[in-house]
Design an enzyme around this catalytic site. Structure first.
Site, mmCIF file in Angstrom:
data_model
loop_
_atom_site.group_PDB
_atom_site.id
_atom_site.type_symbol
_atom_site.label_atom_id
_atom_site.label_comp_id
_atom_site.label_asym_id
_atom_site.label_seq_id
_atom_site.Cartn_x
_atom_site.Cartn_y
_atom_site.Cartn_z
ATOM 1 N N ASP A 18 -24.747 59.310 -50.484
ATOM 2 C CA ASP A 18 -24.203 59.997 -49.307
ATOM 3 C C ASP A 18 -23.463 58.961 -48.463
ATOM 4 O O ASP A 18 -24.084 58.044 -47.912
ATOM 5 C CB ASP A 18 -25.320 60.639 -48.473
ATOM 6 N N LYS B 223 -20.535 66.916 -46.570
ATOM 7 C CA LYS B 223 -21.789 67.042 -45.801
ATOM 8 C C LYS B 223 -21.477 67.034 -44.311
ATOM 9 O O LYS B 223 -20.656 66.242 -43.849
ATOM 10 C CB LYS B 223 -22.705 65.870 -46.205
ATOM 11 N N LYS C 293 -23.229 70.449 -48.097
ATOM 12 C CA LYS C 293 -24.569 70.061 -47.651
ATOM 13 C C LYS C 293 -24.565 70.046 -46.129
ATOM 14 O O LYS C 293 -23.665 69.466 -45.514
ATOM 15 C CB LYS C 293 -24.940 68.668 -48.195
HETATM 16 O O1 LIG Z 1 -29.808 64.059 -43.637
HETATM 17 C C1 LIG Z 1 -30.473 63.390 -42.897
HETATM 18 C C2 LIG Z 1 -30.715 63.511 -41.472
HETATM 19 O O2 LIG Z 1 -31.577 62.482 -41.054
HETATM 20 C C3 LIG Z 1 -31.290 64.798 -41.050
HETATM 21 O O3 LIG Z 1 -31.424 64.773 -39.681
HETATM 22 P P1 LIG Z 1 -32.592 65.499 -38.868
HETATM 23 O O4 LIG Z 1 -33.540 64.420 -38.545
HETATM 24 O O5 LIG Z 1 -31.879 66.056 -37.704
HETATM 25 O O6 LIG Z 1 -33.211 66.542 -39.739
#
Ligand SMILES: O=C[C@H](O)COP(=O)(O)O
Length: 228
Positions: free
Chosen positions: A98, A160, A190
């Site tokens: 990513d 993403k 994503k």
């Molecule tokens: O994709 C990874 C991110 O850390 C997701 O963030 P979050 O902590 O807001 O779920």
């Protein structure tokens, strides 16, 4: 998980779990790997220093991928740095990469720079699942469409929404709708950053999203809400 429904299983296979904030501990990372194994999640992400450790702990399962982040969270590394990071993560066992798009170049209309950079990373890791983060919550609708199109031209597998590093700016369903309309089946989507409920996930699925990035705590809460 013998009493798991097909629907629950399918949902779990769309979740990328992460500990990619600066404050996580090794104990949390290890607990996250165990959670991913128990619920058969899609992929497990950490910051790069811990990717080899995660890949090693996932060695006994081929279906759950170790994921690595490139140029996280800012996206402003040189193309050479991004290439080296991607290659090192692949060699460490990461099967999903990513990477944050160079958003300064993008928002300055340096589209060919951005496209060439994506193609260069694709070339470094031809067999990886390659996702490009565009920070959609910071972009206009027109910019989101341009970014999606560049990700297609750069041969990414997914575009993403966000890194999740901007707490006041969550990914929302409307961004997914815009991305999905522009993608028109040319690239997968994503969503990540601020996804906190099953309802949001279901709405995003309907809008065309097939992968969800969530921090470990959010995944734990989601699991609690759907496995009663
Ligand atoms: O994709 C990874 C991110 O850390 C997701 O963030 P979050 O902590 O807001 O779920």
């Amino acid at each position: 998980m013998s009493d798991e429904t097909e629907e629950q299983k399918k949902l779990m296979r769309q979740i990328d779990i992460s500990c990619v904030q600066a404050f996580h501990t090794m104990d949390e990372i290890d607990a996250m790997v165990e959670l991913a194994k128990k619920y058969r999640l899609a992929a497990v992400f950490t910051l790069p220093a811990f990717s080899a450790h995660v890949a090693e702990r996932l060695q006994d399962t081929r279906e759950i991928h170790a994921g690595g982040v490139v140029s996280f969270p800012g996206g402003g590394d040189t193309t050479g740095q991004k290439k080296r990071q991607a290659k090192e993560l692949w060699e460490a066992g990461c099967r999903e990469i990513d990477m944050v798009m160079n958003l300064t170049a993008f928002r300055s209309h340096e589209f060919s720079y951005v496209k060439e950079e994506l193609l260069a990373i694709r070339e470094q890791v031809p067999s990886a699942i390659f996702k490009v983060i565009i920070e959609a919550p910071q972009l206009t609708e027109q910019e989101i469409c341009q970014a999606v199109d560049l990700c297609v031209k750069g041969r990414a597998d997914y575009v993403k929404t966000s890194t999740g590093w901007y707490p006041g700016c969550p990914s929302i369903v409307e961004q997914v709708r815009i991305m999905s309309r522009e993608a028109a089946g040319r690239i997968q989507i994503k969503a990540a950053g601020g996804i906190r409920s099953l309802e949001t996930i279901q709405e995003m699925q309907k809008a065309g999203c097939s992968r969800f990035g969530m921090g470990m705590r959010s995944v734990q809460n989601l699991i609690k809400s759907i496995y009663k």
